[in-house]
Structure formats: structure tokens, C-alpha cells
Design a protein around this motif. Structure first.
Motif, mmCIF file in Angstrom:
data_model
loop_
_atom_site.group_PDB
_atom_site.id
_atom_site.type_symbol
_atom_site.label_atom_id
_atom_site.label_comp_id
_atom_site.label_asym_id
_atom_site.label_seq_id
_atom_site.Cartn_x
_atom_site.Cartn_y
_atom_site.Cartn_z
ATOM 1 N N ARG A 91 4.048 -9.060 13.924
ATOM 2 C CA ARG A 91 4.954 -10.209 13.869
ATOM 3 C C ARG A 91 4.176 -11.519 13.930
ATOM 4 N N PHE A 92 3.153 -11.557 14.769
ATOM 5 C CA PHE A 92 2.310 -12.755 14.845
ATOM 6 C C PHE A 92 1.580 -12.973 13.525
ATOM 7 N N ALA A 93 1.049 -11.883 12.938
ATOM 8 C CA ALA A 93 0.319 -11.995 11.677
ATOM 9 C C ALA A 93 1.229 -12.477 10.549
ATOM 10 N N VAL A 94 2.449 -11.990 10.535
ATOM 11 C CA VAL A 94 3.402 -12.391 9.495
ATOM 12 C C VAL A 94 3.646 -13.892 9.545
ATOM 13 N N ALA A 100 -2.674 -8.677 6.461
ATOM 14 C CA ALA A 100 -2.481 -7.723 7.555
ATOM 15 C C ALA A 100 -3.396 -6.531 7.313
ATOM 16 N N SER A 101 -4.150 -6.146 8.346
ATOM 17 C CA SER A 101 -5.075 -5.010 8.229
ATOM 18 C C SER A 101 -4.549 -3.832 9.042
ATOM 19 N N LEU A 102 -4.683 -2.650 8.484
ATOM 20 C CA LEU A 102 -4.236 -1.434 9.158
ATOM 21 C C LEU A 102 -5.438 -0.535 9.399
ATOM 22 N N SER A 103 -5.766 -0.319 10.675
ATOM 23 C CA SER A 103 -6.879 0.552 11.047
ATOM 24 C C SER A 103 -6.414 2.000 11.139
ATOM 25 N N PHE A 104 -7.373 2.895 10.959
ATOM 26 C CA PHE A 104 -7.137 4.325 11.097
ATOM 27 C C PHE A 104 -5.950 4.814 10.266
ATOM 28 N N VAL A 105 -5.822 4.283 9.051
ATOM 29 C CA VAL A 105 -4.816 4.829 8.134
ATOM 30 C C VAL A 105 -5.243 6.237 7.748
ATOM 31 N N ASN A 106 -4.301 7.172 7.750
ATOM 32 C CA ASN A 106 -4.629 8.578 7.486
ATOM 33 C C ASN A 106 -3.912 9.159 6.289
ATOM 34 N N ARG A 107 -2.738 8.610 5.971
ATOM 35 C CA ARG A 107 -1.939 9.233 4.911
ATOM 36 C C ARG A 107 -1.063 8.173 4.242
ATOM 37 N N PRO A 108 -0.518 8.459 3.054
ATOM 38 C CA PRO A 108 0.318 7.471 2.364
ATOM 39 C C PRO A 108 1.498 6.991 3.192
ATOM 40 N N LYS A 116 7.233 -1.193 5.026
ATOM 41 C CA LYS A 116 8.632 -1.247 5.470
ATOM 42 C C LYS A 116 8.810 -2.315 6.542
ATOM 43 N N HIS A 117 7.890 -2.353 7.510
ATOM 44 C CA HIS A 117 8.004 -3.345 8.574
ATOM 45 C C HIS A 117 7.735 -4.744 8.049
ATOM 46 N N ARG A 123 8.082 -10.584 4.863
ATOM 47 C CA ARG A 123 6.876 -10.744 4.059
ATOM 48 C C ARG A 123 6.606 -9.461 3.269
ATOM 49 N N PRO A 124 7.490 -9.062 2.346
ATOM 50 C CA PRO A 124 7.306 -7.783 1.648
ATOM 51 C C PRO A 124 6.059 -7.737 0.779
ATOM 52 N N ARG A 125 5.564 -8.904 0.344
ATOM 53 C CA ARG A 125 4.396 -8.925 -0.526
ATOM 54 C C ARG A 125 3.171 -9.508 0.168
ATOM 55 N N MET A 126 3.162 -9.425 1.483
ATOM 56 C CA MET A 126 1.998 -9.883 2.227
ATOM 57 C C MET A 126 0.789 -9.016 1.876
#
Length: 262
Positions: A91-94, A100-108, A116-117, A123-126
Motif C-alpha cells: 500500500r505504501f509502494a502504491v 513494486a518488487s516481489l521476492s521469493f516468487v515461486n509460481r505464476p 490482483k492486489h 494501480r493495475p498497471r504498476m
């Protein structure tokens, strides 16, 4: 061995006793502590704890201090991609950031959950950067890229520290090459990360291996430097190295320019 919980860059944590309670972990699965400095094997899975036998450590012994990471390359972790703390950070990043960076992504599904969030937060196209640092992410990389490309822009970070621990140093060169090629084919920019010129940034003197690594980083679209008291001069050094290498290579293609030594 009952170490502290595993903490990731994204603020979530997985306790080893939780793994035992959920039976994610299995006897024979490997466990690495503190960036691979200590290695162990799970010998027993009990209702609220795991029994881990240490198989490799420093000859004089190793100390496991708080806040050190845990890697479980053989274990499929049934943990959510975004913890409640992650959602607060998101929410702060938005509101305040461009990416926005996602660590430890494992699967689609992890990527789709993030999107979705982001959509719910307006911010759907962030822009999103996905950190590839586990064996599970490597196995699902094509699907992860396809999920991320549904809403652009997208970038990939090759987090070579955790990736080396998970896959082994002997496989790291091949794996980072595979990631570069796949992302090149998908027209997705890549961030080359982890300990680039770290000796120069922290101590003022790079090793020969670090200089070679910095030259190789020109195969990606972006290079990440770690913090250090000499980071400004490190940026200048890296810029000079990459400018020189651009005359020899365009990413993975040799340009065969006239050699100055001739």
C-alpha cells in the motif's frame, strides 16, 4: 537444531517448526543457513519441530546468529506469496513508488496474486520486478513470465546469492545464462544483482573476479549495487567498465571491433 525463523526481503517469515506442523518439509530435504555457510539435512519431522543434522560447516565451527536466512531448495513451501506485512508495504509502494518488487516468487499464481492486489489498490498497471532466487521459480519461469506479461511493464531480477545457495555454485553460471536468454526472447529487461563490485563499495578495492563479473553484467539491462561507504566511486567505476565493454559486445553478441592491442 532449532534456529530462528526464515526472513525474506518481502517481510514474511516461515518458521521451521511451522514447516514441521504443516508437513511441508520431508526427511532428507536439505537446509542451508546463513547464505549457505551451514548445510544440514532433515532427519525427522515432528508435529512442531524438525530435527536437522548439520553436514557442513566451517572447520573451526560456525555460529548461527539471529536474522540469518534459511534456504530449503528441496521443500515446496505452502506459504502465501504476500503476508499481511507485505500488503502494508505494498500500500505504501502504491502511493509513493514507481515499481513494486516481489521476492521469493515461486509460481505464476504468486504473480497473479500481486497483480490482483495492485488492481484493488488502484494501480493495475504498476511496474513489477520479480526476483528469481529459488529452484521453484526456475522450474516455473516461463509461466511466471507469461503471468507477469499480462499487465506490463515487467522486469526480472536475477538474485544470484540465494540462487547460488539453492542450485549450487557449480550450476549458477548456466542458470543465469538460461534466465538471460529466456528474458531476451520475451523482451523482458533483466537486473543483474548480488555482490557486484562489493569489495570496491565496502573496502575500496575490487577483486579480479568482481571486475570480470562487472564486465559480464553488461549482458543485462540493469545492474544493482549493494550499499557501501564507497558506492559513488563504485558507480563511476562500473560505468567506465560497461562503457568499455559496449564497444566489444551488444549483450551476448560480439561486435568484433578493432582491437587496440593490435
Amino acid at each position: 537444531v532449532e534456529p530462528a525463523s526464515r526472513r525474506s526481503d518481502r517481510g514474511g517469515e516461515t518458521r521451521l517448526d511451522d514447516l514441521g506442523q504443516r508437513h511441508d518439509a520431508r526427511v532428507g530435504d536439505r537446509v542451508f543457513f546463513d547464505d549457505g555457510k551451514i548445510e544440514g539435512v532433515i532427519r525427522a519431522v515432528q508435529p512442531h519441530r524438525l530435527r536437522v543434522v548439520i553436514t557442513r560447516a566451517a572447520p573451526q565451527g560456525s555460529k548461527l546468529r539471529p536474522e540469518k536466512g534459511i534456504n530449503l531448495p528441496d521443500t515446496e513451501l505452502a506459504v502465501p506469496a504476500l503476508s499481511p506485512t507485505d500488503l502494508q508495504d505494498l500500500r505504501f509502494a502504491v502511493r509513493n513508488a514507481d515499481i513494486a518488487s516481489l521476492s521469493f516468487v515461486n509460481r505464476p499464481e504468486d504473480v497473479l496474486l500481486l497483480r490482483k492486489h495492485l488492481a484493488k489498490m488502484g494501480r493495475p498497471r504498476m511496474a513489477v520486478v520479480l526476483k528469481i532466487e529459488t529452484l521453484a521459480a526456475l522450474r516455473h519461469l516461463p509461466g511466471i513470465l507469461l503471468a507477469g506479461m499480462q499487465s506490463s511493464p515487467l522486469g526480472i531480477m536475477v538474485a544470484r546469492g540465494d540462487l547460488a545457495v539453492e542450485a549450487g555454485l557449480d550450476h549458477l553460471s548456466e542458470l543465469q545464462e538460461d534466465i538471460l536468454w529466456i528474458c531476451e526472447a520475451a523482451h523482458i529487461p533483466v537486473i543483474w544483482a548480488t555482490q557486484v563490485l562489493e569489495g570496491l563499495a565496502k573496502k575500496g578495492l575490487p577483486s579480479r573476479a568482481e571486475v570480470t563479473d562487472a564486465a559480464m553484467s553488461g549482458r543485462a539491462e540493469c545492474v544493482m549495487l549493494n550499499k557501501g561507504p564507497r558506492v559513488v566511486s563504485t558507480v563511476q567505476f562500473l560505468s567506465d567498465v560497461l562503457a568499455r565493454m559496449e564497444e566489444h559486445h551488444d549483450k551476448r553478441m560480439a561486435l568484433l571491433r578493432r582491437l587496440s592491442v593490435s
